[in-house]
Write a protein that holds these residues in place. Structure first.
Motif, PDB file in Angstrom:
ATOM      1  N   ASP A  32      23.023  47.769  41.145  1.00  0.00           N
ATOM      2  CA  ASP A  32      22.744  49.052  41.813  1.00  0.00           C
ATOM      3  C   ASP A  32      22.514  48.867  43.310  1.00  0.00           C
ATOM      4  O   ASP A  32      22.639  49.825  44.087  1.00  0.00           O
ATOM      5  CB  ASP A  32      21.519  49.716  41.182  1.00  0.00           C
ATOM      6  N   LYS A  33      22.162  47.662  43.726  1.00  0.00           N
ATOM      7  CA  LYS A  33      21.989  47.364  45.151  1.00  0.00           C
ATOM      8  C   LYS A  33      23.282  46.834  45.775  1.00  0.00           C
ATOM      9  O   LYS A  33      23.631  47.183  46.908  1.00  0.00           O
ATOM     10  CB  LYS A  33      20.885  46.326  45.346  1.00  0.00           C
ATOM     11  N   ILE A  34      23.975  45.981  45.021  1.00  0.00           N
ATOM     12  CA  ILE A  34      25.135  45.280  45.580  1.00  0.00           C
ATOM     13  C   ILE A  34      26.357  46.189  45.683  1.00  0.00           C
ATOM     14  O   ILE A  34      27.032  46.230  46.720  1.00  0.00           O
ATOM     15  CB  ILE A  34      25.462  44.038  44.729  1.00  0.00           C
ATOM     16  N   LEU A  35      26.657  46.920  44.610  1.00  0.00           N
ATOM     17  CA  LEU A  35      27.890  47.710  44.589  1.00  0.00           C
ATOM     18  C   LEU A  35      27.932  48.788  45.678  1.00  0.00           C
ATOM     19  O   LEU A  35      28.963  48.944  46.338  1.00  0.00           O
ATOM     20  CB  LEU A  35      28.092  48.323  43.207  1.00  0.00           C
ATOM     21  N   PRO A  36      26.846  49.552  45.907  1.00  0.00           N
ATOM     22  CA  PRO A  36      26.896  50.528  47.009  1.00  0.00           C
ATOM     23  C   PRO A  36      27.115  49.865  48.367  1.00  0.00           C
ATOM     24  O   PRO A  36      27.764  50.452  49.247  1.00  0.00           O
ATOM     25  CB  PRO A  36      25.521  51.206  46.938  1.00  0.00           C
ATOM     26  N   LEU A  37      26.584  48.658  48.540  1.00  0.00           N
ATOM     27  CA  LEU A  37      26.786  47.942  49.798  1.00  0.00           C
ATOM     28  C   LEU A  37      28.259  47.603  49.989  1.00  0.00           C
ATOM     29  O   LEU A  37      28.810  47.785  51.093  1.00  0.00           O
ATOM     30  CB  LEU A  37      25.936  46.672  49.804  1.00  0.00           C
ATOM     31  N   LEU A  38      28.908  47.124  48.941  1.00  0.00           N
ATOM     32  CA  LEU A  38      30.343  46.829  49.027  1.00  0.00           C
ATOM     33  C   LEU A  38      31.140  48.104  49.286  1.00  0.00           C
ATOM     34  O   LEU A  38      32.104  48.098  50.069  1.00  0.00           O
ATOM     35  CB  LEU A  38      30.815  46.158  47.732  1.00  0.00           C
ATOM     36  N   GLN A  39      30.735  49.195  48.649  1.00  0.00           N
ATOM     37  CA  GLN A  39      31.443  50.467  48.827  1.00  0.00           C
ATOM     38  C   GLN A  39      31.328  50.979  50.260  1.00  0.00           C
ATOM     39  O   GLN A  39      32.305  51.477  50.827  1.00  0.00           O
ATOM     40  CB  GLN A  39      30.907  51.492  47.836  1.00  0.00           C
ATOM     41  N   ARG A  40      30.134  50.853  50.841  1.00  0.00           N
ATOM     42  CA  ARG A  40      29.952  51.317  52.229  1.00  0.00           C
ATOM     43  C   ARG A  40      30.817  50.531  53.199  1.00  0.00           C
ATOM     44  O   ARG A  40      31.220  51.055  54.245  1.00  0.00           O
ATOM     45  CB  ARG A  40      28.466  51.206  52.624  1.00  0.00           C
ATOM     46  N   GLU A  41      31.097  49.279  52.858  1.00  0.00           N
ATOM     47  CA  GLU A  41      31.936  48.443  53.719  1.00  0.00           C
ATOM     48  C   GLU A  41      33.408  48.518  53.332  1.00  0.00           C
ATOM     49  O   GLU A  41      34.216  47.729  53.836  1.00  0.00           O
ATOM     50  CB  GLU A  41      31.447  46.987  53.641  1.00  0.00           C
ATOM     51  N   ASN A  42      33.731  49.440  52.404  1.00  0.00           N
ATOM     52  CA  ASN A  42      35.117  49.636  51.962  1.00  0.00           C
ATOM     53  C   ASN A  42      35.745  48.364  51.393  1.00  0.00           C
ATOM     54  O   ASN A  42      36.925  48.059  51.629  1.00  0.00           O
ATOM     55  CB  ASN A  42      35.985  50.171  53.108  1.00  0.00           C
ATOM     56  N   ILE A  43      34.936  47.621  50.631  1.00  0.00           N
ATOM     57  CA  ILE A  43      35.424  46.406  49.968  1.00  0.00           C
ATOM     58  C   ILE A  43      35.746  46.753  48.511  1.00  0.00           C
ATOM     59  O   ILE A  43      34.844  47.084  47.743  1.00  0.00           O
ATOM     60  CB  ILE A  43      34.379  45.283  50.011  1.00  0.00           C
ATOM     61  N   PRO A  44      37.006  46.709  48.109  1.00  0.00           N
ATOM     62  CA  PRO A  44      37.348  46.985  46.709  1.00  0.00           C
ATOM     63  C   PRO A  44      36.686  45.961  45.787  1.00  0.00           C
ATOM     64  O   PRO A  44      36.597  44.775  46.119  1.00  0.00           O
ATOM     65  CB  PRO A  44      38.879  46.842  46.676  1.00  0.00           C
TER      66      PRO A  44
ATOM     67  N   TYR B 180      36.891  38.470  50.725  1.00  0.00           N
ATOM     68  CA  TYR B 180      35.912  37.568  50.101  1.00  0.00           C
ATOM     69  C   TYR B 180      34.821  37.125  51.077  1.00  0.00           C
ATOM     70  O   TYR B 180      33.627  37.209  50.773  1.00  0.00           O
ATOM     71  CB  TYR B 180      36.626  36.350  49.508  1.00  0.00           C
ATOM     72  N   ARG B 181      35.202  36.645  52.238  1.00  0.00           N
ATOM     73  CA  ARG B 181      34.206  36.134  53.192  1.00  0.00           C
ATOM     74  C   ARG B 181      33.257  37.247  53.637  1.00  0.00           C
ATOM     75  O   ARG B 181      32.045  37.021  53.772  1.00  0.00           O
ATOM     76  CB  ARG B 181      34.904  35.506  54.404  1.00  0.00           C
ATOM     77  N   HIS B 182      33.790  38.439  53.870  1.00  0.00           N
ATOM     78  CA  HIS B 182      32.946  39.563  54.269  1.00  0.00           C
ATOM     79  C   HIS B 182      31.956  39.895  53.167  1.00  0.00           C
ATOM     80  O   HIS B 182      30.756  40.094  53.420  1.00  0.00           O
ATOM     81  CB  HIS B 182      33.821  40.779  54.591  1.00  0.00           C
ATOM     82  N   ALA B 183      32.437  39.944  51.915  1.00  0.00           N
ATOM     83  CA  ALA B 183      31.551  40.239  50.789  1.00  0.00           C
ATOM     84  C   ALA B 183      30.473  39.169  50.642  1.00  0.00           C
ATOM     85  O   ALA B 183      29.299  39.485  50.378  1.00  0.00           O
ATOM     86  CB  ALA B 183      32.366  40.344  49.502  1.00  0.00           C
ATOM     87  N   ALA B 184      30.845  37.910  50.824  1.00  0.00           N
ATOM     88  CA  ALA B 184      29.867  36.827  50.719  1.00  0.00           C
ATOM     89  C   ALA B 184      28.790  36.956  51.794  1.00  0.00           C
ATOM     90  O   ALA B 184      27.605  36.707  51.533  1.00  0.00           O
ATOM     91  CB  ALA B 184      30.575  35.475  50.820  1.00  0.00           C
ATOM     92  N   ARG B 185      29.183  37.352  53.010  1.00  0.00           N
ATOM     93  CA  ARG B 185      28.192  37.537  54.074  1.00  0.00           C
ATOM     94  C   ARG B 185      27.230  38.669  53.733  1.00  0.00           C
ATOM     95  O   ARG B 185      26.009  38.567  53.974  1.00  0.00           O
ATOM     96  CB  ARG B 185      28.896  37.821  55.406  1.00  0.00           C
ATOM     97  N   LEU B 186      27.745  39.754  53.183  1.00  0.00           N
ATOM     98  CA  LEU B 186      26.888  40.879  52.792  1.00  0.00           C
ATOM     99  C   LEU B 186      25.879  40.447  51.724  1.00  0.00           C
ATOM    100  O   LEU B 186      24.705  40.832  51.771  1.00  0.00           O
ATOM    101  CB  LEU B 186      27.741  42.031  52.270  1.00  0.00           C
TER     102      LEU B 186
END
Length: 386
Positions: free
Chosen positions: A87-99, A133-139
């Motif tokens: 619930d914390k991680i997925l909205p963060l990925l969505q805000r950054e437009n990471i599929p 991948y790298r962007h998601a890992a940084r988040l």
């Protein structure tokens, strides 16, 4: 023909309701032997749920019932923790437009199990495009999730692997597996095209925004995960139950399945996984589908599955599997990284005490590799490769 150990088969039959828990043949000693096996195979929560819903048999020892309850509620609590982190991680990925595509437990637990705690999960698996991948890992690092492994040489992990395990959350009890590939590095000669999995997705029930694999794609992936990634050598009954549920859902287009796996030579892989599921859980398969899958199998891939099933367990074999997956310059780079990893990796891998002794672990590493190599040759690795 797949053959299941009789004790494992009994657990499977209990879980799917084909054996009455009150059967007089199920004595207290039988239940005491079944519980640790069910727990190791990931079926203890399901067994608890089944016995609770059908009535506790009189022969079930109180200690076994308590142990089943502990595993069940432990799974419920741990899964609740994992989903709260999602619930914390997925909205963060969505805000950054990471599929993001959820795979395995976090997807299956909501869509195919009566309760989310019935599908034990060690971690959460999420696929993102390689470019993200790298962007998601940084988040995720910003949320306190840190990688638990080190590269043998810089950049080698991303080339030879397909995911990174990031540990974080409350008490560092959550492992988030961030994937850019499935089953193998996308560079592997036997890899299924990751693009195909991205083309076969649907909404995930958790938030309606995140995506997950379709049942067909999930069946293909889980077959590869069970038989090709692990070679069947570490096969868990819960993985076969996942496959069983996907088949029994009635949502598999079998013509599309055969046509798809023929395109990337996984016919034998899927057929073998389905045979194991059928042997364990009496999975109902369409007539002739196994034969059709066998017809589109690839002998080289099937040989790799058999090879992995025979040889397992040592660090050398893990490196060997990674090595034979690659070709050309990538294979050479990986071989050199096995022999001459960077000092940071040596310090992390062996944790020498005192720390200044780390150079000594290079010859120690080479000696271990030599010993394990001799053992593998003695056990017939060269014959298996042919």
């Amino acid at each position: 023909m797949a053959s299941i150990d009789p004790s494992k088969k009994l657990i499977c039959q209990l879980v799917i309701g084909k054996v009455n828990p009150a059967d007089p043949q199920l004595q207290p000693a039988t239940w005491e032997n079944l519980f640790p096996l069910a727990n190791r195979e990931g079926l203890a929560p399901l067994l608890y749920w089944r016995l609770q819903s059908t009535g506790w048999p009189a022969a079930l020892p109180r200690t076994v019932r308590q142990s089943l309850a502990e595993v069940y509620y432990g799974s419920v609590a741990h899964n609740a923790l994992l989903f709260s982190e999602l619930d914390k991680i997925l909205p963060l990925l969505q805000r950054e437009n990471i599929p993001a595509l959820l795979v395995k437990g976090a997807s299956l637990a909501l869509d195919f199990y009566p309760e989310q705690g019935l599908r034990p999960m060690v971690d959460v698996d999420c696929l993102v495009p390689r470019d993200f991948y790298r962007h998601a890992a940084r988040l995720l690092r910003g949320l306190g999730y840190l990688p638990g492994n080190h590269d043998q040489v810089p950049g080698m992990h991303e080339m030879s692997d397909y995911h990174t395990g990031l540990k974080g959350g409350p008490g560092n009890r959550v492992i988030f597996e961030l994937h850019w590939g499935l089953v193998s590095t996308p560079l592997a000669w036997y890899a299924a095209p990751v693009r195909w999995f991205w083309e076969h997705n649907e909404p995930w029930g958790g938030d309606g925004v995140t995506r997950q694999l379709t049942p067909l794609a999930h069946l293909v992936y889980l077959s590869g995960h069970t038989m090709l990634q692990h070679g069947g050598s570490q096969l868990l009954l819960i993985w076969l139950y996942d496959i069983h549920l996907l088949v029994e859902s009635g949502r598999i287009d079998w013509n599309e399945l055969v046509e798809s796996v023929a395109g990337f030579h996984w016919g034998g892989v899927v057929a073998k996984a389905l045979r194991w599921a059928q042997a364990a859980f009496d999975t109902n398969l369409p007539a002739g589908v196994l034969e059709r899958l066998d017809q589109v199998s690839e002998p080289a891939v099937d040989q790799l599955v058999a090879f992995k099933q025979r040889f397992r367990g040592s660090r050398l074999m893990y490196d060997w599997y990674s090595l034979i997956a690659l070709r050309g310059i990538s294979r050479l780079r990986y071989a050199l990284s096995m022999i001459f990893p960077q000092p940071a990796y040596i310090r992390w891998r062996y944790n020498p005490k005192p720390a200044w002794l780390w150079p000594v672990y290079y010859p120690y590493r080479w000696l271990r590799m030599l010993i394990e190599g001799i053992q593998a040759v003695h056990n017939g690795i060269l014959r298996a490769v042919r």
